[in-house]
Design an enzyme around this catalytic site. Structure first.
Site, PDB file in Angstrom:
ATOM      1  N   ARG A 103      64.367 -30.174 -24.680  1.00  0.00           N
ATOM      2  CA  ARG A 103      65.355 -29.296 -25.342  1.00  0.00           C
ATOM      3  C   ARG A 103      66.494 -29.047 -24.368  1.00  0.00           C
ATOM      4  NH1 ARG A 103      63.136 -24.177 -26.511  1.00  0.00           N
ATOM      5  NH2 ARG A 103      64.445 -23.438 -24.838  1.00  0.00           N
ATOM      6  N   GLU A 124      70.440 -25.455 -19.370  1.00  0.00           N
ATOM      7  CA  GLU A 124      69.456 -26.281 -18.674  1.00  0.00           C
ATOM      8  C   GLU A 124      68.833 -27.289 -19.626  1.00  0.00           C
ATOM      9  OE1 GLU A 124      65.735 -24.807 -17.303  1.00  0.00           O
ATOM     10  OE2 GLU A 124      65.442 -23.471 -18.985  1.00  0.00           O
ATOM     11  N   ASN A 126      65.352 -28.695 -20.644  1.00  0.00           N
ATOM     12  CA  ASN A 126      63.930 -28.320 -20.524  1.00  0.00           C
ATOM     13  C   ASN A 126      63.043 -29.521 -20.775  1.00  0.00           C
ATOM     14  OD1 ASN A 126      64.159 -25.194 -20.490  1.00  0.00           O
ATOM     15  ND2 ASN A 126      65.474 -25.826 -22.178  1.00  0.00           N
ATOM     16  N   SER A 131      59.208 -24.424 -26.770  1.00  0.00           N
ATOM     17  CA  SER A 131      58.646 -23.721 -27.922  1.00  0.00           C
ATOM     18  C   SER A 131      59.634 -23.677 -29.082  1.00  0.00           C
ATOM     19  CB  SER A 131      58.207 -22.331 -27.514  1.00  0.00           C
ATOM     20  OG  SER A 131      59.204 -21.731 -26.758  1.00  0.00           O
ATOM     21  N   LYS A 283      65.426 -26.756 -11.719  1.00  0.00           N
ATOM     22  CA  LYS A 283      66.844 -26.379 -11.557  1.00  0.00           C
ATOM     23  C   LYS A 283      67.477 -27.146 -10.396  1.00  0.00           C
ATOM     24  CE  LYS A 283      65.889 -22.845 -14.435  1.00  0.00           C
ATOM     25  NZ  LYS A 283      64.649 -22.851 -15.209  1.00  0.00           N
ATOM     26  N   LYS A 340      69.162 -18.889  -9.427  1.00  0.00           N
ATOM     27  CA  LYS A 340      67.972 -19.383 -10.134  1.00  0.00           C
ATOM     28  C   LYS A 340      66.922 -19.955  -9.186  1.00  0.00           C
ATOM     29  CE  LYS A 340      70.293 -20.629 -14.436  1.00  0.00           C
ATOM     30  NZ  LYS A 340      70.330 -21.610 -15.551  1.00  0.00           N
ATOM     31  N   GLU A 344      60.273 -21.640 -14.884  1.00  0.00           N
ATOM     32  CA  GLU A 344      60.540 -21.759 -16.311  1.00  0.00           C
ATOM     33  C   GLU A 344      59.946 -20.560 -17.030  1.00  0.00           C
ATOM     34  OE1 GLU A 344      62.345 -24.260 -17.380  1.00  0.00           O
ATOM     35  OE2 GLU A 344      62.359 -25.165 -15.400  1.00  0.00           O
ATOM     36  N   GLY A 345      60.425 -20.335 -18.236  1.00  0.00           N
ATOM     37  CA  GLY A 345      59.778 -19.339 -19.073  1.00  0.00           C
ATOM     38  C   GLY A 345      60.543 -18.042 -19.209  1.00  0.00           C
ATOM     39  N   ARG A 424      69.181 -19.244 -30.443  1.00  0.00           N
ATOM     40  CA  ARG A 424      68.715 -17.922 -30.047  1.00  0.00           C
ATOM     41  C   ARG A 424      69.938 -17.031 -29.863  1.00  0.00           C
ATOM     42  NH1 ARG A 424      65.257 -19.824 -25.025  1.00  0.00           N
ATOM     43  NH2 ARG A 424      67.011 -21.259 -25.017  1.00  0.00           N
TER      44      ARG A 424
HETATM   45  P1  ADP Z   1      64.380 -20.463 -17.894  1.00  0.00           P
HETATM   46  O1  ADP Z   1      63.841 -21.741 -17.365  1.00  0.00           O
HETATM   47  O2  ADP Z   1      63.674 -19.272 -17.370  1.00  0.00           O
HETATM   48  O3  ADP Z   1      64.496 -20.492 -19.386  1.00  0.00           O
HETATM   49  P2  ADP Z   1      67.283 -20.681 -17.876  1.00  0.00           P
HETATM   50  O4  ADP Z   1      68.052 -21.414 -16.877  1.00  0.00           O
HETATM   51  O5  ADP Z   1      67.205 -21.291 -19.234  1.00  0.00           O
HETATM   52  O6  ADP Z   1      65.849 -20.354 -17.286  1.00  0.00           O
HETATM   53  O7  ADP Z   1      67.897 -19.227 -18.018  1.00  0.00           O
HETATM   54  C1  ADP Z   1      67.358 -18.224 -18.854  1.00  0.00           C
HETATM   55  C2  ADP Z   1      68.442 -17.579 -19.682  1.00  0.00           C
HETATM   56  O8  ADP Z   1      69.454 -17.006 -18.830  1.00  0.00           O
HETATM   57  C3  ADP Z   1      69.189 -18.578 -20.573  1.00  0.00           C
HETATM   58  O9  ADP Z   1      68.500 -18.754 -21.776  1.00  0.00           O
HETATM   59  C4  ADP Z   1      70.552 -17.925 -20.700  1.00  0.00           C
HETATM   60  O10 ADP Z   1      70.543 -16.958 -21.742  1.00  0.00           O
HETATM   61  C5  ADP Z   1      70.745 -17.218 -19.374  1.00  0.00           C
HETATM   62  N1  ADP Z   1      71.525 -18.094 -18.461  1.00  0.00           N
HETATM   63  C6  ADP Z   1      71.031 -19.046 -17.649  1.00  0.00           C
HETATM   64  N2  ADP Z   1      72.001 -19.689 -16.964  1.00  0.00           N
HETATM   65  C7  ADP Z   1      73.162 -19.128 -17.360  1.00  0.00           C
HETATM   66  C8  ADP Z   1      74.539 -19.336 -17.010  1.00  0.00           C
HETATM   67  N3  ADP Z   1      74.905 -20.258 -16.127  1.00  0.00           N
HETATM   68  N4  ADP Z   1      75.470 -18.555 -17.613  1.00  0.00           N
HETATM   69  C9  ADP Z   1      75.109 -17.610 -18.515  1.00  0.00           C
HETATM   70  N5  ADP Z   1      73.843 -17.350 -18.866  1.00  0.00           N
HETATM   71  C10 ADP Z   1      72.858 -18.096 -18.314  1.00  0.00           C
HETATM   72 MG    MG Z   2      65.669 -21.836 -20.446  1.00  0.00          MG
END
Ligand code: ADP
Ligand code: MG
Length: 449
Positions: A103, A124, A126, A131, A283, A340, A344-345, A424
Site C-alpha cells: 500500500r 510511505e 508499506n 490492513s 523508513k 521517524k 510500523e503501525g 483515511r
Molecule cells: P507508520 O509506519 O507508523 O504508519 P507513517 O510514516 O505512515 O508511519 O506515518 C504515520 C502517519 O503520520 C501517516 O499516516 C501520516 O498521517 C502522518 N505522516 C507521516 N509522515 C508525514 C509527513 N511527511 N507529513 C505529514 N504527515 C505525515
Molecule cells: Mg503508515
C-alpha cells in the site's frame, strides 16, 4: 441521532464495517460521511504508480547485500532491524517466490504560489500487514447505499481490493501444488481489527476452498515443524504465510517468537512479505530512495521520474541541508519536519516539541535509527466524521493509499497490479493517521465535480 447517522451506523454494523474498541467492545469502525474528491488525473497517476513501485521494491527485497550494507548502522542501535537482518538469506543471488501486498500512502500537498492544484506526495510505501482490504470495500458500499438513498450527494468510486487480494493469494496457494494446503495467517493475540482479517479468511475458503490457520508466532512455535522444507501445521502445509503481525518488536516478546519467525523464513512457504521485503519497507530505505543515484539502481528512468515526482525531502540527521545539518534545521523549524524511527503501525513518529527534545538528546549512534522527513502540508476541507455513533463536522485532511499485489518468482513478476484504494480522513489538527490507533476515519473517493 439524525436519520443519516443512525442508518449509516446500522448499515456499518450490519455489513461488517466493525472492529473492537480499546475496551474490546464491538463497535462500528470510525467512518466519514464525506467522500474525498479527486480528479481523474490524480487517480490515474496513483494507480499507474502501483505496479511501478511494486517492481522497484521487489528488486530491493531481492538484494540482501544492499539491505545489509545500507541498514548496518541502523541495526547497531535498533535490535529489531538487527534481528530481521539476521534472518536474511546469505546468498546474494538467491531467488525465491514471494507475495507483496503493498500500500502506497499519499497526502495531497497544497499547491504553492499561484497554483492551487493539489499534488500527491508519498507518506510511505508499506510492505507488511497492510490492513483494511475488507473494510475499505465496506465503506465504499456504505457510501453507495447512502448515495442511492439520497442521504449524501457524492457517489463513491467502486473499490474492492479484498477480492483481488484473495484471488491472488489463491493463485499463489494453487501454484505451491501440495496436498492439504492452507494460508497461514500470522496474527496478534488480541486484535481490534480482526473482522478485516476474518473477511479475507472467509472469502478465501468460500471462493477458492482454501482454509486458513490463524496463529500467533507463539502458537506457530508450538505447532509448526519443517518436513523436507515444507512448513507443516495442524495437519496442513502452509503454502502461503501472510503476516498480519510480526511488524512490531511487541510481536516478539522473547526467543520463542523469533524461533517461529526463523522457522517460517527457512521453510519453502511463500511469504507475504519476505523478510527482505519487510526490510525494504523501512523508513531508512525510503530515505535512501530519495537520492536519485540510489533510486536509479532499482528503477529505469521513467520509473524514477514517476516515483521522484511524489517524493518530499528525506534526510539522515547528520546530512548537510543549506549549511546546517538536517537535525539542526528541524530544531530550527520543527513544524516543517517529522522524525521517524524504523517502526510500523502508527504512533511512533515524533512531531513539534517532542521531536525537538528527541533531536537534542539522541547520541550520534542513536541518530542512525531515525530519518527526518519534510512535513507534507494539506489543505483542510470540512468532513462529517462518525466515531462510536457520534458525528462531528470538522476541518479534515485525507490520506490516500493505493493497494497493489505482486507475485514474484525471483526477478520474474508473475502478477503485478493495482487493486484498489484506502482513504483515511482525520481532523486537520492530528499529526498521526491510524484508524485503529484512533486518529482517522475510513472514507471513500469520489470524482471531483
Ligand atoms: P507508520 O509506519 O507508523 O504508519 P507513517 O510514516 O505512515 O508511519 O506515518 C504515520 C502517519 O503520520 C501517516 O499516516 C501520516 O498521517 C502522518 N505522516 C507521516 N509522515 C508525514 C509527513 N511527511 N507529513 C505529514 N504527515 C505525515
Ligand atoms: Mg503508515
Amino acid at each position: 441521532m439524525s436519520i443519516v447517522i443512525s442508518e449509516a451506523v446500522d448499515y456499518a454494523i450490519g455489513n461488517g464495517l466493525v472492529k473492537y474498541n480499546t475496551r474490546f467492545e464491538l463497535t462500528h469502525a470510525p467512518f466519514s460521511l464525506t467522500p474525498c474528491p479527486v480528479s481523474r488525473e490524480l487517480l490515474g497517476q496513483l494507480s499507474d504508480l502501483t505496479p511501478v513501485a511494486n517492481g522497484v521494491w521487489i528488486k530491493i527485497a531481492n538484494d540482501p547485500a544492499f539491505l545489509k550494507s545500507t541498514l548496518e548502522k541502523t541495526a547497531r542501535t535498533d535490535g529489531f532491524v538487527r534481528n530481521l537482518l539476521n534472518l536474511l538469506p546469505l546468498d546474494d543471488h538467491f531467488s525465491q517466490r514471494q507475495l507483496l501486498i503493498s500500500r502506497n500512502d499519499f497526502l495531497l500537498s497544497a499547491g504553492t504560489g499561484e497554483s492551487s492544484r493539489q499534488v500527491p506526495k508519498q507518506v510511505e510505501f508499506n510492505t507488511i500487514s497492510n490492513s483494511f482490504l475488507a473494510l475499505s470495500r465496506q465503506i465504499s458500499l456504505l457510501h453507495r447505499h447512502l448515495y442511492r438513498r439520497g442521504l449524501i450527494t457524492a457517489e463513491p468510486i467502486p473499490n474492492d481490493p479484498l477480492e483481488a487480494a484473495v484471488d491472488t493469494m489463491a493463485a499463489v496457494i494453487r501454484s505451491y501444488d501440495t496436498v492439504a494446503p492452507c494460508l497461514l495467517m500470522v496474527v496478534q493475540e488480541r486484535e481490534q481489527n480482526i473482522f478485516d482479517q476474518r473477511a479475507l479468511e472467509f472469502r478465501l475458503l468460500e471462493k477458492h476452498g482454501y482454509p486458513t490457520c490463524r496463529m500467533t508466532l507463539k502458537e506457530i512455535s508450538e505447532k509448526g515443524s519443517l518436513q523436507e522444507g515444507h512448513l507443516k501445521i495442524d495437519g496442513y502445509t502452509a503454502a502461503l504465510t501472510y503476516f498480519r503481525a510480526g511488524y512490531s518488536p511487541d510481536d516478539y516478546p522473547g526467543d520463542t517468537e523469533w524461533k517461529a519467525r526463523s522457522l517460517i523464513e527457512h521453510s519453502s512457504s511463500v511469504k507475504c512479505p519476505s523478510v527482505g521485503m519487510q526490510l525494504a519497507g523501512t523508513k531508512k530505505i525510503q530515505q535512501l530512495l530519495g537520492q536519485a543515484d540510489i533510486l536509479r539502481m532499482f528503477a529505469d528512468e521513467a520509473a524514477s521520474k514517476m516515483i521522484n515526482d511524489t517524493c518530499v525531502g528525506l534526510y539522515t540527521l547528520d546530512e548537510q541541508v543549506g549549511g546546517l545539518t538536517a537535525s539542526e534545521k528541524a530544531r530550527q523549524s520543527p513544524a516543517r519536519y517529522v522524525l521517524k524511527p524504523q517502526r510500523e503501525g502508527g504512533g511512533n513518529n515524533l512531531y513539534g516539541s517532542e521531536m525537538k527534545t528527541a533531536l537534542e538528546n539522541l547520541t550520534e549512534e542513536q541518530q542512525h535509527a531515525y530519518i527526518l522527513m519534510e512535513r507534507i502540508i494539506s489543505t483542510p476541507a470540512p468532513s462529517a466524521l462518525v466515531v462510536e455513533a457520534t458525528c462531528e463536522e470538522i476541518p479534515s485532511i485525507s490520506e490516500i493509499g493505493r493497494y497493489g499485489v505482486c507475485f514474484a518468482d525471483g526477478k520474474t513478476l508473475i502478477e503485478n497490479r493495482d487493486i484498489g484504494y484506502l482513504v483515511r480522513t482525520k481532523s486537520s489538527d492530528k499529526d498521526e493517521g491510524g484508524v485503529c490507533a484512533g486518529y482517522a476515519c475510513l472514507n471513500s473517493l469520489c470524482l471531483k465535480a
